[in-house]
Design an enzyme around this catalytic site. Sequence first.
Site, PDB file in Angstrom:
ATOM      1  N   SER A   1       0.666  -1.471  -0.260  1.00  0.00           N
ATOM      2  CA  SER A   1      -0.064  -0.099  -0.044  1.00  0.00           C
ATOM      3  C   SER A   1       0.526   0.987   0.017  1.00  0.00           C
ATOM      4  O   SER A   1       0.587   2.019  -0.247  1.00  0.00           O
ATOM      5  CB  SER A   1      -0.798   0.491   1.293  1.00  0.00           C
ATOM      6  OG  SER A   1       0.030   0.006   2.688  1.00  0.00           O
TER       7      SER A   1
ATOM      8  N   ASP B   1      -3.110   7.868   8.279  1.00  0.00           N
ATOM      9  CA  ASP B   1      -4.802   6.500   8.781  1.00  0.00           C
ATOM     10  C   ASP B   1      -4.444   6.412  10.090  1.00  0.00           C
ATOM     11  O   ASP B   1      -4.945   4.781  10.221  1.00  0.00           O
ATOM     12  CB  ASP B   1      -5.867   6.359   7.616  1.00  0.00           C
ATOM     13  CG  ASP B   1      -4.777   5.061   7.369  1.00  0.00           C
ATOM     14  OD1 ASP B   1      -3.069   5.137   7.459  1.00  0.00           O
ATOM     15  OD2 ASP B   1      -4.737   5.186   5.778  1.00  0.00           O
TER      16      ASP B   1
ATOM     17  N   HIS C   1      -0.846   4.691   6.981  1.00  0.00           N
ATOM     18  CA  HIS C   1      -0.237   5.053   5.944  1.00  0.00           C
ATOM     19  C   HIS C   1       0.691   6.914   6.416  1.00  0.00           C
ATOM     20  O   HIS C   1      -0.655   7.210   6.957  1.00  0.00           O
ATOM     21  CB  HIS C   1      -1.058   5.063   4.861  1.00  0.00           C
ATOM     22  CG  HIS C   1      -1.326   3.756   4.846  1.00  0.00           C
ATOM     23  ND1 HIS C   1      -2.580   3.078   5.225  1.00  0.00           N
ATOM     24  CD2 HIS C   1      -1.029   2.409   3.897  1.00  0.00           C
ATOM     25  CE1 HIS C   1      -3.252   1.844   4.831  1.00  0.00           C
ATOM     26  NE2 HIS C   1      -1.363   1.635   3.958  1.00  0.00           N
TER      27      HIS C   1
END
Length: 361
Positions: free
Chosen positions: A37, A326, A329
């Site tokens: 990610s 978050d 990230h």
Amino acid sequence: MCPLFTLRVIFCTLPLLSVPVHCQCTKTPIIFNFGDSNSDTGGFADGLGLNFAPPNGRTYFHQPAGRLSDGRLMIDFLCESLNTSDLTPYLDSLGPNFSNGANFAISGSATLPRFVPFSLGVQVSQFLRFRARSPALMSKGYKDLVGDGDFQNALYTIDIGQNDLAGSFDYLTYAQVVDKIPSFITEIKYAIWNIYQSGGKNFWVHNTGPLGCLPQKLALHGQNASELDEHGCLHPLNNAAKAFNAQLRALCEQLRPQLINATIVYVDLFSIKYDLIANAPNYGFQNPLMACCGNGGPPYNYNANINCGRTGHTVCNEGSQFISWDGVHYTEAANAVFAAKILSTNYSSPEVNFNFFCNKM
């Protein structure tokens, strides 16, 4: 990060950054990215047929854009520094443009277990299929693909390992996690070798960041003050990341003499990210260990049951200088700093700038 192309000076100034990059490339740089990610530009969303909920993407894109961030990722800034467009996810089936490469990174990916979508091995298998099909389709008149000769000159970026370590800490002790690290490194070795054997020669390898500084990990595991360092990060998780990085660096050094005519650049993202967290005020950031988007308020604003985008989340004001988006990230503002540090070459081994690949031509 300008791959092997003949000279034409393009002055590339990375937005939001103070580090100008002079790219000397005669044609569109071609990049193939592998990872999780941290560099997924939409593969997860395309693969599952869904998108991340708002407020993801609120900065720059002004809507969810397949990225777990409020805006751009490091890979987006690095592409901009080359004056090339964002990398299209390999799984994008709606009018994709792969003329500047493809992004195989998928959120949640790890090196192990093998053959599980979308492990690093699966991503490399997807690339090898792309490698075989793209020139064949171009010969039949298809557009927006990569020609046979361009694969050798392309840059191959790898940024993976965080999920291997994070997932292992959910059920293993620190010693057991460290014992598993060689198996993660072996998968990265296989990936580099497979790409090299298909003609790839230019590798850009990111190490993993300070896992123990993530608000998610601190909220779940940070109750023991004796395990926190002077900046509030978890020693065991960061030490495991350092152990992983030491072995990854050793792998890069081991492979350099074995991969004839190849270049392998190892980039110390751990130091880049930890420096920003440890010295956040010097960069204009606040609350370095607190998520901008989450639930629960200080000190970490992370709730595993109410993630960013779910009902009940709160989000900092747009433009606030948070490092964590978050809890796992990073914000666009933080990613911009990380990219600038990468472009400075001070964290690269060997210490080369992106023009190096152009000048090899």
